[in-house]
Design an enzyme around this catalytic site. Structure first.
Site: not given
Ligand SMILES: *Cc1c(COP(=O)(O)O)cnc(C)c1O
Length: 408
Positions: A76, A244, A332
């Protein structure tokens, strides 16, 4: 602290989710029997390529878009970075970014970096939120200018579950010719999404938040939206992202999206009922507990409750002894117990922000697990308060906080 149970009651699904057994089963052959490269000319690779295409189609079906509007990323976070960096490179003369104060670090820290490290080239407006975590659309409209290159606003908040009016916000940006990105990592699979009926240009999602594995993300790029790749390399993803493909994870994500579509109703009825039972039970049993976030404009699986005068970290450690996995709004960081930026943006009082605890459920939770938490948490809070000088002080003065958000 010694672990006193082998039991795991997992209520931290906004942090990550279990890979669904059906998803794992779908993935396994692509580690062993079908290990070809989807870009290869031979049929051994080609059959893998066809399976990747099938997965892309399933993801597109859940989002209501065309498969060729999707590109696979590593997570994400990469999707968020790709969208924002593409937009600002596409419009180098526009130096303004609009976002909110409650974004995930994947967006928030990138925007702050763009503001600070590139010699103050970019100006970032971080919109405030109301005390219930919702956004004031008037303030949003006022923030949009001719200088704005991109708006990046999350669909649903990971800490509170609060949902932003993305359809409306995207339309308002589009009226002004501004690109619109939404981090929908928490929304995909939990709320219905139909991109073909919306003015969203970019949407990010992540596999491990919807029962697919970690390490796979997707970026939706609307057809016709200017796009500049983030990862430069081979011709994969039609030249939009080198590297890839993470074949097995992509196939798993396709299956997870298919399941999410089929189970969306269950998420919105059974999981929501479990969440409400937990939330109402805790608030009824524990005095001086406050809900953080709007009561209804919210994901069905998430509740974030502050227990005044106790530390979230302490609550988590005690829950852990019973095998209960939750999360706290006080991160933390560097040794200092700071309330999360989301709690601060909502103006949650100091005495409450520190005790904010998030339970995020999934279709794998049961009513019996809710009762298990309800059986243990009230005593944990009472014990922690009995040791808290702040609690004793507050009770003496009869102050309490009583200053929770009255909006939601
Ligand atoms: C978990 C999360 C991400 C990051 O996704 P990853 O795959 O862990 O990099 C980004 N935005 C929100 C709102 C998330 O909850």
């Amino acid at each position: 602290m010694s672990v006193t149970t082998d039991r795991v009651v997992y209520m931290d699904n906004n942090a990550t989710t279990r890979v669904a057994p059906e998803v794992l089963a779908e993935m396994l052959p692509y580690f062993s029997d079908f290990y070809g490269n989807p870009s290869s000319m031979h049929n051994f690779g080609g059959q893998v390529g066809r399976k990747v295409a099938e997965a892309r189609g399933k993801i597109a079906a859940l989002l209501g878009c065309s498969p060729d509007e999707l590109l696979f990323t590593s997570c994400g976070t990469e999707s968020d970075s790709t969208a924002i960096l593409s937009a600002i490179q596409s419009f180098p003369e526009k130096r303004h970014i609009v976002t909110t104060r409650v974004e995930h670090p994947a967006v928030k820290n990138l925007c702050e970096r763009l503001e600070s490290l590139t010699g103050h080239r970019h100006k970032v407006t971080q919109l405030p939120v109301e005390c219930d975590g919702t956004i004031d659309l008037c303030k949003y409209e006022e923030a949009l200018t001719d200088e704005t290159a991109i708006v990046s606003v999350m669909w649903a908040n990971n800490e509170t579950g609060v949902i932003f009016p993305i359809e409306r916000m995207a339309a308002l940006a589009k009226e002004r010719g501004i690109l619109f990105h939404t981090d929908a990592v928490q929304a995909v699979g939990k709320v219905p999404i139909n991109l073909s009926a919306m003015k969203v240009d970019f949407l990010s999602l992540s596999g491990h938040k919807l029962h697919a594995p970690k390490g796979i993300g997707v970026l939706y790029v609307r057809k016709g939206t200017p796009f500049i790749p983030f990862l430069i390399g081979g011709h994969q993803e039609h030249g939009r992202r080198g590297g890839t493909e993470n074949v097995a994870a992509i196939i798993g994500l396709g299956k997870a999206c298919e399941l999410a579509g089929a189970k969306m109703n269950e998420e919105n009825t059974r999981v929501k009922a479990l969440r409400d039972r937990l939330e109402e039970g805790l608030i009824a049993a524990i005095p001086h507990s406050l809900l953080n976030g709007h009561k209804t404009e919210r994901l069905p699986n998430t509740t974030n409750i502050s227990f005044e005068y106790v530390e979230g970290e302490a609550i988590l450690l005690h829950l852990d002894r019973f095998g209960i996995c939750a999360s706290s709004g006080s991160a933390c960081t560097s040794g200092s117990l700071e309330p999360s930026h989301v709690m601060r943006a909502m103006g949650v009082p100091f005495t409450a922000a520190h005790g904010s605890t998030r339970f995020s459920l999934s279709i794998y939770n049961s009513e019996e697990e809710i009762d298990y938490v309800l059986a243990h948490l009230p005593k944990i809070i009472a014990d922690l308060r009995a040791m808290s000088p702040f609690w004793a002080e507050a009770m003496k003065s009869q102050a309490g906080c009583g200053c929770g958000c009255k909006k939601g």
